[in-house]
Scaffold this motif. Sequence first.
Motif, short mmCIF file in Angstrom:
data_model
loop_
_atom_site.label_atom_id
_atom_site.label_comp_id
_atom_site.label_asym_id
_atom_site.label_seq_id
_atom_site.Cartn_x
_atom_site.Cartn_y
_atom_site.Cartn_z
N SER A 95 0.86 -1.18 0.00
CA SER A 95 0.00 0.00 0.00
C SER A 95 0.90 1.24 0.00
N ARG A 131 -18.16 0.55 -5.85
CA ARG A 131 -17.31 1.08 -4.78
C ARG A 131 -17.69 2.53 -4.44
N GLU A 158 -4.56 -4.77 -7.94
CA GLU A 158 -4.76 -3.54 -7.18
C GLU A 158 -6.20 -3.53 -6.67
N GLN A 159 -6.72 -2.37 -6.26
CA GLN A 159 -8.08 -2.36 -5.68
C GLN A 159 -9.14 -2.89 -6.63
N TRP A 183 -2.84 0.63 -4.18
CA TRP A 183 -2.42 -0.75 -3.89
C TRP A 183 -1.60 -1.24 -5.06
N LEU A 216 -8.67 2.92 -7.43
CA LEU A 216 -9.20 1.59 -7.73
C LEU A 216 -8.40 0.98 -8.87
#
Length: 372
Positions: A160, A222, A367-368, A322, A290
């Motif tokens: 992160s 999200r 990643e997200q 991320w 995201l």
Amino acid sequence: MTFTENFEGYELIPANIRSQVLKARIAMYREWGVDIMDEETWQKREDLLESLEFIKGNLTTWIFGLGLEDGGLDFHSQFETIRRPVFIKRKGSKNVEILDSLCIPTYTCDKEFRGKGLGIKMLQAARSKMQELCSVSILHSDVGSGFYSRYGWDSYPLISTKISVASNQFEKSNDTLFFNKELARIISLVDSKMLRTDMSRAETNDSTVISVVPEFGHYEWRNVRDNFEGQNCLNVKEFSENYGVLYCGDQTEAILRSKFSESLLDGVAPECPSFIMWTHRFKENSLLSLRARINHIDHIVPLINAALQEAKSCSLSKIEFWNFQTEFLGFLEEKFNVESIVMKKSLPCLALFDKNPDEKIEWLLNEQVSFV
Ligand SMILES: CC(C)(COP(=O)(O)OP(=O)(O)OC[C@H]1O[C@@H](n2cnc3c(N)ncnc32)[C@H](O)[C@@H]1OP(=O)(O)O)[C@@H](O)C(=O)NCCC(=O)NCCS
């Protein structure tokens, strides 16, 4: 519930009665919702999310317990799956296929029943069931890598990276353009098409490559969830319309739009600009990326500056990524004051059920966008 040590008579079934779904939701609320909202608000939030395209028809609540004579189930353990598409290019193949995967956003046993083997028994049953239904499953583990790996979910590292608004200098450059929900939908189509094209062109003879399809529905889900929390639990009064920012250089929005339309035509090689797609994660006081597509190192500073500006104008203290594109992480650390940590929670885990023993798996876009 009569708890039987050997789990005789236990079944894993999709909850097919509304009362079973609501009961499972309460168990999830006790685990993940109780700190931030009351039970009624949680049910309202889940009802709202159920109506979105990402969830509609794709969510299954699985319950695991003792089958009863009247056809019911006495259960105290449950999990959910969300069906979503993945791109997969098997080792040695030139084709990128699109397959359904089952992603697991929640997995829980009621507190009183933990530590008795129920969680692992349900996982064993989940593995058998999912193997019948799909070939890929993804989840993010909060219980380390050992739990899920027993039944085939391998874990991947997660870094992160946070960039704080207060400890960086920034100003928005004319080379970037904020975009709203409507443009986000188009960008995600172009991004997906380009990802697929790049995967099919790449030389990958020694491993299988997998990526979730980065769909707009995920970004919407999200954003709706975070805005709901902001509005109903965190007293946020103003919401930004921006879904993200893209690098446009000297191109106007009109030019970009016509390029997007062309990119989506059959037989045309797509061109997707660098961009960051985000959600305003009020609960974490963070603008959370995201998906970040970075095509060129020169696009990083303008995009991050714009994201920092968005965070500041929404009173969020930082932006967070991320697994920021590895080849650019050093550059990011050079240009900004960043804090990168190796995460122990939310560990990405992936199972390819028909994996050969020596088959290595490369997981793209870890990643997200892969998090549910
Ligand atoms: C994770 C969970 C489902 C496990 O269920 P459980 O019935 O307690 O698990 P089991 O009794 O079957 O334990 C199986 C193994 O997992 C391990 N385990 C259980 N919970 C764990 C945790 N929180 N962290 C690490 N390992 C854990 C146990 O130590 C046990 O290992 P062992 O066989 O070597 O002794 C349950 O603890 C739970 O609901 N936790 C809260 C929600 C949660 O965190 N879910 C996972 C989100 S990714």
